[in-house]
Design a protein around this motif. Structure first.
Motif, PDB file in Angstrom:
ATOM      1  N   ASP A 147      22.802 -84.389 -15.741  1.00  0.00           N
ATOM      2  CA  ASP A 147      23.857 -83.461 -16.126  1.00  0.00           C
ATOM      3  C   ASP A 147      24.851 -83.300 -15.033  1.00  0.00           C
ATOM      4  O   ASP A 147      24.039 -82.886 -14.049  1.00  0.00           O
ATOM      5  N   TYR A 158      28.054 -86.376 -24.739  1.00  0.00           N
ATOM      6  CA  TYR A 158      28.421 -86.574 -23.036  1.00  0.00           C
ATOM      7  C   TYR A 158      29.757 -87.713 -23.030  1.00  0.00           C
ATOM      8  O   TYR A 158      29.784 -88.597 -23.877  1.00  0.00           O
ATOM      9  N   GLU A 159      30.635 -87.703 -22.049  1.00  0.00           N
ATOM     10  CA  GLU A 159      31.207 -88.749 -22.054  1.00  0.00           C
ATOM     11  C   GLU A 159      30.731 -90.112 -21.438  1.00  0.00           C
ATOM     12  O   GLU A 159      29.673 -89.920 -20.685  1.00  0.00           O
ATOM     13  N   PRO A 204      29.340 -83.696 -19.799  1.00  0.00           N
ATOM     14  CA  PRO A 204      29.170 -83.196 -21.087  1.00  0.00           C
ATOM     15  C   PRO A 204      30.665 -83.099 -21.717  1.00  0.00           C
ATOM     16  O   PRO A 204      31.622 -82.921 -21.135  1.00  0.00           O
TER      17      PRO A 204
END
Length: 156
Positions: A21, A70-71, A91
């Motif tokens: 992340d 998430y991208e 995110p």
């Protein structure tokens, strides 16, 4: 970010590493990692780890990471090298303007009327009514014996 890289003399090379992340630095499990041109994919494990086996004959490779909320993130890697990488994904920002659309009811209507225009501008109306599925099973329509213009054989 590449953390380790060694040349591969084999017909294949491996790209492995962790999905993180971007904001928290925590590892991400169940992310999809794939190279679409070689049709190779993996899912990150509970610790965010993945490993892909890629073919050296391809001149380039792009790894894409996808995860809900998430991208999607794509990185280009240098082929023919065994590599360990860490891929940080962002995110998706939640918006107050997000609208969820869902059907009000899941029940099918009792009937549907379809109007078909003919060449002389008149219409044929077809009505399809919901029937009991057991009634359909009792008919011999599916085997070709009850086609229009044919005499139906009795059920055996």
């Amino acid at each position: 970010m590449i953390t380790n890289r060694t040349a591969s003399e084999e017909k294949v090379y491996y790209v492995s590493g962790f999905i993180l992340d971007d904001q928290t630095g925590e590892t991400i499990s169940n992310a999809s990692i794939y190279e679409k041109n070689q049709l190779v994919s993996a899912i990150s494990d509970k610790q965010g780890y993945f490993k892909l086996r890629l073919k050296s004959r391809h001149d380039k490779a792009s790894i894409t990471v996808s995860k809900e909320f998430y991208e999607d993130t794509t990185i280009v890697i240098q082929p023919r090298y065994n590599q360990q990488v860490s891929i940080a994904i962002m995110p998706v920002e939640n918006s107050d303007k997000t609208i969820t659309i869902s059907p009000y009811t899941f029940d099918a209507p009792d009937s549907i009327v379809i109007a078909v225009r003919k060449a002389d501008s008149t219409h044929w109306l077809y009505t399809y009514r919901k029937t009991d599925s057991t009634m359909v099973e009792k008919q011999k329509w599916g085997n070709g014996s009850c086609l229009p213009g044919r005499k139906c054989r009795p059920l055996t």
